[in-house]
Design a protein around this motif. Sequence first.
Motif, PDB file in Angstrom:
ATOM      1  N   THR A 235       1.734  -5.301 -18.556  1.00 49.96           N
ATOM      2  CA  THR A 235       2.054  -6.719 -18.365  1.00 49.96           C
ATOM      3  C   THR A 235       3.187  -7.115 -19.315  1.00 49.96           C
ATOM      4  O   THR A 235       3.103  -6.882 -20.520  1.00 49.96           O
ATOM      5  N   LEU A 236       4.250  -7.666 -18.755  1.00 42.69           N
ATOM      6  CA  LEU A 236       5.384  -8.151 -19.538  1.00 42.69           C
ATOM      7  C   LEU A 236       5.609  -9.632 -19.225  1.00 42.69           C
ATOM      8  O   LEU A 236       5.275 -10.092 -18.131  1.00 42.69           O
ATOM      9  N   ARG A 237       6.184 -10.341 -20.184  1.00 39.91           N
ATOM     10  CA  ARG A 237       6.458 -11.765 -19.992  1.00 39.91           C
ATOM     11  C   ARG A 237       7.910 -12.084 -20.316  1.00 39.91           C
ATOM     12  O   ARG A 237       8.509 -11.484 -21.201  1.00 39.91           O
ATOM     13  N   TYR A 238       8.428 -13.053 -19.585  1.00 36.24           N
ATOM     14  CA  TYR A 238       9.809 -13.489 -19.776  1.00 36.24           C
ATOM     15  C   TYR A 238       9.844 -15.016 -19.762  1.00 36.24           C
ATOM     16  O   TYR A 238       9.361 -15.645 -18.816  1.00 36.24           O
ATOM     17  N   ASN A 239      10.397 -15.614 -20.810  1.00 34.27           N
ATOM     18  CA  ASN A 239      10.453 -17.064 -20.936  1.00 34.27           C
ATOM     19  C   ASN A 239      11.873 -17.576 -20.761  1.00 34.27           C
ATOM     20  O   ASN A 239      12.818 -17.025 -21.333  1.00 34.27           O
TER      21      ASN A 239
ATOM     22  N   VAL B 230      15.343  -9.067 -14.080  1.00 34.98           N
ATOM     23  CA  VAL B 230      15.749  -7.672 -13.850  1.00 34.98           C
ATOM     24  C   VAL B 230      15.597  -6.854 -15.130  1.00 34.98           C
ATOM     25  O   VAL B 230      15.162  -5.691 -15.101  1.00 34.98           O
ATOM     26  N   LYS B 231      15.933  -7.447 -16.255  1.00 35.76           N
ATOM     27  CA  LYS B 231      15.795  -6.745 -17.534  1.00 35.76           C
ATOM     28  C   LYS B 231      14.338  -6.365 -17.797  1.00 35.76           C
ATOM     29  O   LYS B 231      14.038  -5.255 -18.242  1.00 35.76           O
ATOM     30  N   LYS B 232      13.421  -7.279 -17.498  1.00 41.45           N
ATOM     31  CA  LYS B 232      11.995  -6.990 -17.670  1.00 41.45           C
ATOM     32  C   LYS B 232      11.508  -5.963 -16.654  1.00 41.45           C
ATOM     33  O   LYS B 232      10.668  -5.107 -16.967  1.00 41.45           O
TER      34      LYS B 232
ATOM     35  N   VAL C  34       3.267  -8.173 -13.818  1.00 38.75           N
ATOM     36  CA  VAL C  34       2.165  -7.219 -13.923  1.00 38.75           C
ATOM     37  C   VAL C  34       2.516  -5.976 -13.103  1.00 38.75           C
ATOM     38  O   VAL C  34       2.741  -6.061 -11.893  1.00 38.75           O
ATOM     39  N   PHE C  35       2.584  -4.830 -13.781  1.00 34.97           N
ATOM     40  CA  PHE C  35       2.896  -3.550 -13.130  1.00 34.97           C
ATOM     41  C   PHE C  35       1.580  -2.802 -12.915  1.00 34.97           C
ATOM     42  O   PHE C  35       0.870  -2.499 -13.877  1.00 34.97           O
ATOM     43  N   ILE C  36       1.250  -2.493 -11.672  1.00 38.55           N
ATOM     44  CA  ILE C  36      -0.012  -1.828 -11.335  1.00 38.55           C
ATOM     45  C   ILE C  36       0.298  -0.496 -10.658  1.00 38.55           C
ATOM     46  O   ILE C  36       0.910  -0.460  -9.575  1.00 38.55           O
TER      47      ILE C  36
ATOM     48  N   ARG D   9       0.821  -1.225   0.000  1.00 35.74           N
ATOM     49  CA  ARG D   9       0.000   0.000   0.000  1.00 35.74           C
ATOM     50  C   ARG D   9       0.848   1.266   0.000  1.00 35.74           C
ATOM     51  O   ARG D   9       0.365   2.345  -0.331  1.00 35.74           O
ATOM     52  N   ASP D  10       2.132   1.142   0.369  1.00 36.46           N
ATOM     53  CA  ASP D  10       3.022   2.303   0.370  1.00 36.46           C
ATOM     54  C   ASP D  10       3.680   2.526  -0.981  1.00 36.46           C
ATOM     55  O   ASP D  10       4.391   3.519  -1.172  1.00 36.46           O
ATOM     56  N   ALA D  11       3.472   1.615  -1.914  1.00 34.40           N
ATOM     57  CA  ALA D  11       4.178   1.673  -3.194  1.00 34.40           C
ATOM     58  C   ALA D  11       3.436   2.533  -4.207  1.00 34.40           C
ATOM     59  O   ALA D  11       2.215   2.642  -4.197  1.00 34.40           O
ATOM     60  N   ASP D  12       4.227   3.133  -5.104  1.00 34.27           N
ATOM     61  CA  ASP D  12       3.660   3.815  -6.273  1.00 34.27           C
ATOM     62  C   ASP D  12       3.366   2.807  -7.374  1.00 34.27           C
ATOM     63  O   ASP D  12       2.434   2.988  -8.154  1.00 34.27           O
ATOM     64  N   VAL D  13       4.190   1.762  -7.432  1.00 34.60           N
ATOM     65  CA  VAL D  13       3.993   0.700  -8.422  1.00 34.60           C
ATOM     66  C   VAL D  13       4.051  -0.646  -7.706  1.00 34.60           C
ATOM     67  O   VAL D  13       5.052  -0.969  -7.056  1.00 34.60           O
ATOM     68  N   TYR D  14       2.963  -1.379  -7.809  1.00 38.29           N
ATOM     69  CA  TYR D  14       2.890  -2.725  -7.255  1.00 38.29           C
ATOM     70  C   TYR D  14       3.187  -3.708  -8.388  1.00 38.29           C
ATOM     71  O   TYR D  14       2.546  -3.682  -9.435  1.00 38.29           O
ATOM     72  N   ILE D  15       4.204  -4.559  -8.192  1.00 44.84           N
ATOM     73  CA  ILE D  15       4.635  -5.490  -9.238  1.00 44.84           C
ATOM     74  C   ILE D  15       4.339  -6.911  -8.795  1.00 44.84           C
ATOM     75  O   ILE D  15       4.934  -7.406  -7.836  1.00 44.84           O
ATOM     76  N   LEU D  16       3.420  -7.555  -9.489  1.00 40.97           N
ATOM     77  CA  LEU D  16       3.027  -8.928  -9.191  1.00 40.97           C
ATOM     78  C   LEU D  16       3.681  -9.861 -10.213  1.00 40.97           C
ATOM     79  O   LEU D  16       3.504  -9.693 -11.415  1.00 40.97           O
ATOM     80  N   ILE D  17       4.450 -10.830  -9.728  1.00 42.32           N
ATOM     81  CA  ILE D  17       5.136 -11.773 -10.601  1.00 42.32           C
ATOM     82  C   ILE D  17       4.572 -13.168 -10.374  1.00 42.32           C
ATOM     83  O   ILE D  17       4.540 -13.662  -9.245  1.00 42.32           O
TER      84      ILE D  17
END
Length: 386
Positions: free
Chosen positions: A70-74, A89-91, A57-59, A34-42
């Motif tokens: 939303t970005l994906r890394y395989n 880290v690159k993503k 997922v960047f929210i 809740r303190d974040a400007d961007v919440y990143i869910l992986i």
Amino acid sequence: MNDYVLRIFIDYEECDMDYIKAEIPYVNYVIERRDADVYILITKQPTAGGGTEYTLVFIGQKLFTGMSDTLRYNTLATDSDDTIRRGIVKKLKAGLVRYISRTPLGERLSIDLLEEKAVSKPYDRWHNWIFGIDVYTYVQGQQKYNFNNINTSLSIKKVLENWKWLNNFNYYYRYNVYKLEDTILINESKSFSGMTNPVIGISDYFSICGYGSFYSSSYENIYLSSGIALAIEYNIYPYSQSTSRKLTFQYEVGYIYFEYYELTIFDKLKERLVKETGSVNAYIRQPWGSVNLSLRGSHYFHDFKKNRLTLNTDISLPILKRLSFKIFSYVAMIHDQLSLPKRQLTEEEIILQKKLLATQYSYFISIGISYTFGSIYSNIVNPRFE
């Protein structure tokens, strides 16, 4: 906002956070979403080649509310941990560009594009077939006892967009020795199993599959169990959303042949049965928490009283700011232990768990509450004495 630094929260327990903080030092890392400007869910899910697809997922929150990406890394099955963390880290860096560009640091932002290379579909002489062999041994001992286990497995699979064929074979052997004052106790057991499982996707919501299997376990008094089954699955949500939410209903019916080491409590050495199984599985991973539930019920047609009902739960929810609640549990109502030996088990067999014991229920539950307070930042990395 002239000196404002972006605050982020990364929701993924398997991340190497020390490495991420060292590679991305120009943001503030907070310990509460809740303190974040961007919440990143992986989230992650396995790919056909034995690798993993990571979904980031960047929210946007606070000043960035309404922004999301939303970005994906395989990864490949052969990728090292270092390769994977560098790719993540690159993503992360790419996903944060949109948000950092709206802060004072955006004036110092530089974007470079590597030389473009033509990408062609690779030639695959294996035609998407993947083979895996695992052999594990475990040895432990001291003067009074020693444990010796071996576990081997073979997997053969082919996974495409709309269908897959999975094959697994396993063998397990255990030989434990306990040295008492006047006697030596030996606990020996073995089991092997195999399954072939073709799955066909009918639509974005429906799938069907077949099963062929065999199983043997000295612990369960099963000399040989073999069977075939058909099943259908319906997913409320499209399968493409499975990394963040899934609600499936499964129905299965199958034929099973049993052959036992010893006479069972039902005076059987062999029997042929038809079994029906239904299950509901729910998985949700969202900024407000994660829920993973599975309810499964089954019975045999020759006697509906021979049934089993199991519930698995894995829930993690933030209750209040910095206060979270977690529960992990397994509960089973058991009325289908057809393979129990008729004879009375010895004390040695019971204490050493050489044989499956009669029971009408089984459970495991773990409940925890976590509360964090103090500074909202966690930017500093200090690896000393780790």
